[in-house]
Design a protein around this motif. Sequence first.
Motif, PDB file in Angstrom:
ATOM      1  N   GLY A   1     -11.911  13.311  21.918  1.00 53.32           N
ATOM      2  CA  GLY A   1     -13.214  13.873  22.259  1.00 53.32           C
ATOM      3  C   GLY A   1     -13.308  15.338  21.908  1.00 53.32           C
ATOM      4  N   SER A   2     -12.164  16.046  22.061  1.00 57.08           N
ATOM      5  CA  SER A   2     -12.205  17.478  21.775  1.00 57.08           C
ATOM      6  C   SER A   2     -12.365  17.760  20.301  1.00 57.08           C
ATOM      7  CB  SER A   2     -10.930  18.145  22.293  1.00 57.08           C
ATOM      8  OG  SER A   2      -9.794  17.605  21.613  1.00 57.08           O
ATOM      9  N   SER A   3     -12.015  16.759  19.460  1.00 56.38           N
ATOM     10  CA  SER A   3     -12.147  16.973  18.029  1.00 56.38           C
ATOM     11  C   SER A   3     -13.515  16.578  17.505  1.00 56.38           C
ATOM     12  CB  SER A   3     -11.072  16.171  17.282  1.00 56.38           C
ATOM     13  OG  SER A   3     -11.256  14.788  17.512  1.00 56.38           O
ATOM     14  N   LYS A   4     -14.297  15.877  18.326  1.00 53.98           N
ATOM     15  CA  LYS A   4     -15.612  15.431  17.872  1.00 53.98           C
ATOM     16  C   LYS A   4     -16.556  16.572  17.537  1.00 53.98           C
ATOM     17  CE  LYS A   4     -15.815  10.809  19.907  1.00 53.98           C
ATOM     18  NZ  LYS A   4     -16.506   9.938  20.871  1.00 53.98           N
ATOM     19  N   PRO A   5     -16.621  17.630  18.376  1.00 55.32           N
ATOM     20  CA  PRO A   5     -17.560  18.709  18.055  1.00 55.32           C
ATOM     21  C   PRO A   5     -17.323  19.339  16.698  1.00 55.32           C
ATOM     22  CG  PRO A   5     -16.803  18.895  20.327  1.00 55.32           C
ATOM     23  CD  PRO A   5     -15.978  17.820  19.679  1.00 55.32           C
ATOM     24  N   GLU A   6     -16.071  19.230  16.189  1.00 53.15           N
ATOM     25  CA  GLU A   6     -15.796  19.811  14.883  1.00 53.15           C
ATOM     26  C   GLU A   6     -16.536  19.065  13.776  1.00 53.15           C
ATOM     27  OE1 GLU A   6     -11.636  19.894  14.391  1.00 53.15           O
ATOM     28  OE2 GLU A   6     -11.230  21.183  16.126  1.00 53.15           O
ATOM     29  N   HIS A   7     -16.698  17.747  13.972  1.00 52.85           N
ATOM     30  CA  HIS A   7     -17.341  16.926  12.947  1.00 52.85           C
ATOM     31  C   HIS A   7     -18.785  16.578  13.294  1.00 52.85           C
ATOM     32  CE1 HIS A   7     -13.369  16.409  11.140  1.00 52.85           C
ATOM     33  NE2 HIS A   7     -12.918  16.113  12.346  1.00 52.85           N
ATOM     34  N   ALA A   8     -19.200  16.866  14.522  1.00 50.88           N
ATOM     35  CA  ALA A   8     -20.567  16.528  14.931  1.00 50.88           C
ATOM     36  C   ALA A   8     -21.569  17.478  14.284  1.00 50.88           C
ATOM     37  CB  ALA A   8     -20.698  16.602  16.449  1.00 50.88           C
ATOM     38  N   ALA A   9     -22.763  16.950  14.026  1.00 47.55           N
ATOM     39  CA  ALA A   9     -23.818  17.779  13.444  1.00 47.55           C
ATOM     40  C   ALA A   9     -24.293  18.796  14.462  1.00 47.55           C
ATOM     41  CB  ALA A   9     -24.992  16.894  13.005  1.00 47.55           C
ATOM     42  N   PRO A  10     -24.647  19.992  14.016  1.00 50.95           N
ATOM     43  CA  PRO A  10     -25.122  21.009  14.962  1.00 50.95           C
ATOM     44  C   PRO A  10     -26.423  20.569  15.618  1.00 50.95           C
ATOM     45  CG  PRO A  10     -25.525  21.680  12.689  1.00 50.95           C
ATOM     46  CD  PRO A  10     -24.662  20.461  12.634  1.00 50.95           C
ATOM     47  N   PRO A  11     -26.660  20.969  16.845  1.00 52.61           N
ATOM     48  CA  PRO A  11     -27.896  20.567  17.537  1.00 52.61           C
ATOM     49  C   PRO A  11     -29.126  21.115  16.823  1.00 52.61           C
ATOM     50  CG  PRO A  11     -26.766  22.309  18.751  1.00 52.61           C
ATOM     51  CD  PRO A  11     -25.828  21.875  17.677  1.00 52.61           C
ATOM     52  N   LEU A  12     -30.197  20.333  16.869  1.00 52.21           N
ATOM     53  CA  LEU A  12     -31.431  20.742  16.212  1.00 52.21           C
ATOM     54  C   LEU A  12     -32.075  21.897  16.965  1.00 52.21           C
ATOM     55  CD1 LEU A  12     -33.029  17.263  15.401  1.00 52.21           C
ATOM     56  CD2 LEU A  12     -31.842  18.790  13.811  1.00 52.21           C
ATOM     57  N   SER A  13     -32.711  22.762  16.221  1.00 57.85           N
ATOM     58  CA  SER A  13     -33.455  23.846  16.844  1.00 57.85           C
ATOM     59  C   SER A  13     -34.709  23.283  17.503  1.00 57.85           C
ATOM     60  CB  SER A  13     -33.843  24.900  15.803  1.00 57.85           C
ATOM     61  OG  SER A  13     -34.750  24.341  14.857  1.00 57.85           O
ATOM     62  N   ARG A  14     -35.343  24.115  18.283  1.00 54.12           N
ATOM     63  CA  ARG A  14     -36.572  23.668  18.959  1.00 54.12           C
ATOM     64  C   ARG A  14     -37.633  23.294  17.928  1.00 54.12           C
ATOM     65  NH1 ARG A  14     -39.956  27.267  23.435  1.00 54.12           N
ATOM     66  NH2 ARG A  14     -41.552  25.690  23.886  1.00 54.12           N
ATOM     67  N   TYR A  15     -37.718  24.087  16.861  1.00 58.46           N
ATOM     68  CA  TYR A  15     -38.704  23.802  15.814  1.00 58.46           C
ATOM     69  C   TYR A  15     -38.406  22.466  15.136  1.00 58.46           C
ATOM     70  CZ  TYR A  15     -40.960  24.057  11.228  1.00 58.46           C
ATOM     71  OH  TYR A  15     -41.673  23.772  10.098  1.00 58.46           O
ATOM     72  N   GLU A  16     -37.131  22.233  14.783  1.00 63.48           N
ATOM     73  CA  GLU A  16     -36.769  20.999  14.096  1.00 63.48           C
ATOM     74  C   GLU A  16     -36.978  19.786  14.996  1.00 63.48           C
ATOM     75  OE1 GLU A  16     -36.051  20.542  11.011  1.00 63.48           O
ATOM     76  OE2 GLU A  16     -36.101  22.659  10.452  1.00 63.48           O
ATOM     77  N   SER A  17     -36.683  19.933  16.275  1.00 67.57           N
ATOM     78  CA  SER A  17     -36.892  18.823  17.208  1.00 67.57           C
ATOM     79  C   SER A  17     -38.367  18.482  17.336  1.00 67.57           C
ATOM     80  CB  SER A  17     -36.315  19.177  18.584  1.00 67.57           C
ATOM     81  OG  SER A  17     -34.926  19.400  18.506  1.00 67.57           O
ATOM     82  N   GLN A  18     -39.189  19.520  17.435  1.00 70.35           N
ATOM     83  CA  GLN A  18     -40.629  19.294  17.534  1.00 70.35           C
ATOM     84  C   GLN A  18     -41.176  18.696  16.251  1.00 70.35           C
ATOM     85  OE1 GLN A  18     -42.633  19.875  20.415  1.00 70.35           O
ATOM     86  NE2 GLN A  18     -43.916  18.558  19.155  1.00 70.35           N
ATOM     87  N   LYS A  19     -40.659  19.148  15.125  1.00 69.80           N
ATOM     88  CA  LYS A  19     -41.114  18.614  13.845  1.00 69.80           C
ATOM     89  C   LYS A  19     -40.782  17.129  13.721  1.00 69.80           C
ATOM     90  CE  LYS A  19     -38.927  19.941  10.183  1.00 69.80           C
ATOM     91  NZ  LYS A  19     -38.426  20.767   9.056  1.00 69.80           N
ATOM     92  N   ARG A  20     -39.611  16.740  14.196  1.00 70.27           N
ATOM     93  CA  ARG A  20     -39.220  15.330  14.149  1.00 70.27           C
ATOM     94  C   ARG A  20     -40.127  14.498  15.047  1.00 70.27           C
ATOM     95  NH1 ARG A  20     -33.028  13.687  15.211  1.00 70.27           N
ATOM     96  NH2 ARG A  20     -32.886  14.675  13.139  1.00 70.27           N
ATOM     97  N   ARG A  21     -40.420  15.010  16.254  1.00 68.33           N
ATOM     98  CA  ARG A  21     -41.318  14.268  17.158  1.00 68.33           C
ATOM     99  C   ARG A  21     -42.708  14.138  16.562  1.00 68.33           C
ATOM    100  NH1 ARG A  21     -38.471  17.335  21.127  1.00 68.33           N
ATOM    101  NH2 ARG A  21     -40.120  18.908  21.149  1.00 68.33           N
ATOM    102  N   ASP A  22     -43.202  15.210  15.971  1.00 66.56           N
ATOM    103  CA  ASP A  22     -44.532  15.165  15.362  1.00 66.56           C
ATOM    104  C   ASP A  22     -44.580  14.157  14.221  1.00 66.56           C
ATOM    105  OD1 ASP A  22     -45.385  17.142  17.093  1.00 66.56           O
ATOM    106  OD2 ASP A  22     -45.010  18.774  15.686  1.00 66.56           O
ATOM    107  N   TRP A  23     -43.533  14.148  13.426  1.00 61.61           N
ATOM    108  CA  TRP A  23     -43.490  13.224  12.285  1.00 61.61           C
ATOM    109  C   TRP A  23     -43.456  11.773  12.759  1.00 61.61           C
ATOM    110  CZ3 TRP A  23     -44.695  13.310   7.424  1.00 61.61           C
ATOM    111  CH2 TRP A  23     -44.227  12.313   6.572  1.00 61.61           C
ATOM    112  N   ASN A  24     -42.674  11.496  13.786  1.00 63.09           N
ATOM    113  CA  ASN A  24     -42.607  10.141  14.330  1.00 63.09           C
ATOM    114  C   ASN A  24     -43.944   9.725  14.933  1.00 63.09           C
ATOM    115  OD1 ASN A  24     -39.916   9.926  13.590  1.00 63.09           O
ATOM    116  ND2 ASN A  24     -39.149  10.597  15.581  1.00 63.09           N
TER     117      ASN A  24
END
Length: 201
Positions: free
Chosen positions: A29-52
């Motif tokens: 589990g401790s190694s997962k953050p190294e390979h996990a995608a960075p969290p989306l910014s507020r703008y990117e999250s809102q853009k994804r919701r709007d697109w959906n």
Amino acid sequence: MMSSAAMTSNGHDHRHQYTTHDNSRGATGSSKPEHAAPPLSRYESQKRRDWNTFGQYLKNQRPHPVPLSHCSHTHVLDFMRYLDQFGKTKVHLAGCAFFGLPDPPAPCTCPLRQAWGSLDALVGRLRAAYEEHGGSQESNPFGNGAIRVYLREVRECQAKARGIPYKKKKRKTKAVAATAAGEGHGGSKPSLMLKEHHQIS
């Protein structure tokens, strides 16, 4: 006694094995953050919701769903009008006693609408999302001139109905630019006059 010891030993071994397994999970589990995608910014999250949301709106069209490849600026305009039912901005009608008042003293029955600023930001996000999903800039329905005309009309309508001085902000910007230009040419009089004006007032 041996039976009890055996049970104790087995229990100890079982706990030891579980602990080892749990530690290995923790290490993994401790190694997962190294390979996990960075969290989306507020703008990117809102853009994804709007697109959906827009995609779902096209799918719900009747009599037939509208594929994204057939989407036009007309669908975008209809989508913005559709969103008005979820708006939270009071837009006074021409016959309302509070028409043009920025701070009405009492409630009224005028409808709620999507604020111009919210629609303008929405179109900007969807315009970017359209091209990110393979759409061309030339055929982007969110960049169509009819969309800009509609947003301008909404802004002017809401400015009159709610008493919001959009035009005054533009004049202020020009005045600041003119002052900066005067200072750039070595003229200090504009800023001095502005300072004297504040002192007098």
